[in-house]
Design an enzyme around this catalytic site. Structure first.
Site, PDB file in Angstrom:
ATOM      1  N   ARG A  49     -60.528 -32.403  20.175  1.00 48.14           N
ATOM      2  CA  ARG A  49     -61.325 -33.321  19.344  1.00 48.14           C
ATOM      3  C   ARG A  49     -60.438 -34.261  18.538  1.00 48.14           C
ATOM      4  O   ARG A  49     -60.865 -35.367  18.171  1.00 48.14           O
ATOM      5  CB  ARG A  49     -62.285 -32.526  18.456  1.00 48.14           C
ATOM      6  CG  ARG A  49     -63.514 -32.079  19.222  1.00 48.14           C
ATOM      7  CD  ARG A  49     -64.232 -30.948  18.547  1.00 48.14           C
ATOM      8  NE  ARG A  49     -63.582 -29.683  18.860  1.00 48.14           N
ATOM      9  CZ  ARG A  49     -63.766 -28.558  18.199  1.00 48.14           C
ATOM     10  NH1 ARG A  49     -64.572 -28.517  17.182  1.00 48.14           N
ATOM     11  NH2 ARG A  49     -63.146 -27.463  18.562  1.00 48.14           N
ATOM     12  N   GLU A  96     -56.417 -17.400  14.455  1.00 50.40           N
ATOM     13  CA  GLU A  96     -57.041 -16.339  13.659  1.00 50.40           C
ATOM     14  C   GLU A  96     -56.651 -14.961  14.216  1.00 50.40           C
ATOM     15  O   GLU A  96     -56.304 -14.050  13.471  1.00 50.40           O
ATOM     16  CB  GLU A  96     -58.558 -16.516  13.686  1.00 50.40           C
ATOM     17  CG  GLU A  96     -59.223 -15.892  12.487  1.00 50.40           C
ATOM     18  CD  GLU A  96     -60.717 -16.183  12.474  1.00 50.40           C
ATOM     19  OE1 GLU A  96     -61.167 -17.057  13.236  1.00 50.40           O
ATOM     20  OE2 GLU A  96     -61.414 -15.500  11.711  1.00 50.40           O
TER      21      GLU A  96
HETATM   22  P1  AMP Z   1     -56.981 -23.573  12.000  1.00 48.12           P
HETATM   23  O1  AMP Z   1     -55.722 -23.525  12.820  1.00 48.12           O
HETATM   24  O2  AMP Z   1     -57.413 -22.211  11.527  1.00 48.12           O
HETATM   25  O3  AMP Z   1     -56.882 -24.565  10.859  1.00 48.12           O
HETATM   26  O4  AMP Z   1     -58.150 -24.042  12.961  1.00 48.12           O
HETATM   27  C1  AMP Z   1     -58.340 -25.385  13.231  1.00 48.12           C
HETATM   28  C2  AMP Z   1     -58.726 -25.638  14.663  1.00 48.12           C
HETATM   29  O5  AMP Z   1     -59.747 -24.733  15.102  1.00 48.12           O
HETATM   30  C3  AMP Z   1     -59.277 -27.029  14.802  1.00 48.12           C
HETATM   31  O6  AMP Z   1     -58.753 -27.615  15.990  1.00 48.12           O
HETATM   32  C4  AMP Z   1     -60.784 -26.849  14.844  1.00 48.12           C
HETATM   33  O7  AMP Z   1     -61.353 -27.714  15.787  1.00 48.12           O
HETATM   34  C5  AMP Z   1     -61.010 -25.374  15.230  1.00 48.12           C
HETATM   35  N1  AMP Z   1     -61.942 -24.665  14.300  1.00 48.12           N
HETATM   36  C6  AMP Z   1     -61.621 -23.648  13.468  1.00 48.12           C
HETATM   37  N2  AMP Z   1     -62.690 -23.196  12.786  1.00 48.12           N
HETATM   38  C7  AMP Z   1     -63.734 -23.976  13.186  1.00 48.12           C
HETATM   39  C8  AMP Z   1     -65.146 -24.036  12.806  1.00 48.12           C
HETATM   40  N3  AMP Z   1     -65.680 -23.206  11.901  1.00 48.12           N
HETATM   41  N4  AMP Z   1     -65.908 -24.980  13.409  1.00 48.12           N
HETATM   42  C9  AMP Z   1     -65.367 -25.836  14.321  1.00 48.12           C
HETATM   43  N5  AMP Z   1     -64.088 -25.827  14.703  1.00 48.12           N
HETATM   44  C10 AMP Z   1     -63.250 -24.911  14.155  1.00 48.12           C
END
Ligand code: AMP
Length: 182
Positions: free
Chosen positions: A65, A102
């Site tokens: 995205r 995660e």
């Molecule tokens: P992070 O590495 O934990 O900051 O996760 C960010 C990535 O995971 C991004 O590329 C987001 O598109 C996706 N992502 C994580 N949590 C969500 C959520 N609740 N809704 C949509 N996309 C998420």
């Protein structure tokens, strides 16, 4: 800062899907915002606003995205675009970094000649949660000698601390709307 009215409009343009892709996750689906001409344009305008007229050489978008939003941001700033992809997808010589998800780790890649030493780069993704993905991208860009001028996201999940983590790495962060929780 966005006006409360604009933040509400953008928030309303994002669809929330509970328990996707697994129970307990509220998936913030920006495809509805992308499909709304006015909201898409306003969101991109707001994301780039602090850097209008600034010298930005490249915009780096995180698969997938981040490619859509990053392409629009690059066009608006008259900058080049650099894709940061999941491993094994780029055709030319690439540099790779592991980053934390995660649960577990993954790897992302960028072409080794995609940024030149000293270039000013803005990093783009749709959403920042824990910040693990963006942190990996910042490290990759810095490893190649780029200066990360900012990281911008349409959505922040502040309870997960990602924006805070990036700021602690001296990366200015801009986000448009925030949702509580996961
Ligand atoms: P992070 O590495 O934990 O900051 O996760 C960010 C990535 O995971 C991004 O590329 C987001 O598109 C996706 N992502 C994580 N949590 C969500 C959520 N609740 N809704 C949509 N996309 C998420």
């Amino acid at each position: 800062m966005l006006t409360p009215a604009l933040e509400n409009d953008l928030k309303a343009a994002i669809r929330t899907i509970p328990d996707y892709p697994k129970p307990g996750i509220m998936f913030r689906d920006i495809t509805t915002l992308l499909g709304n001409p006015r909201a898409f344009r306003r969101a991109v305008d707001e994301l780039v606003q602090p850097w209008a007229g600034a010298k930005i050489d490249k915009v780096a978008g995180i698969e997938a995205r981040g490619f859509i939003i990053g392409g629009a941001v690059a066009h608006q700033l008259s900058a080049g675009f650099v894709p940061i992809r999941k491993k094994g997808k780029l055709p030319h010589k690439s540099v790779r970094i592991a980053y934390s998800l995660e649960y577990g780790i993954d790897e992302m890649e960028m072409h080794e000649d995609a940024v030149a030493r000293g270039e000013r780069v803005i990093l783009v993704d749709d959403l920042i949660a824990t910040g693990g993905t963006a942190e990996g991208a910042v490290k990759l860009l810095r490893q190649m000698g780029a200066e990360v001028a900012a990281a911008v996201f349409m959505v922040d999940l502040p309870d997960l601390g990602g924006a805070h983590k990036l700021r602690a790495m001296n990366v200015p962060v801009r986000t448009l709307v925030a949702f509580e929780g996961h």
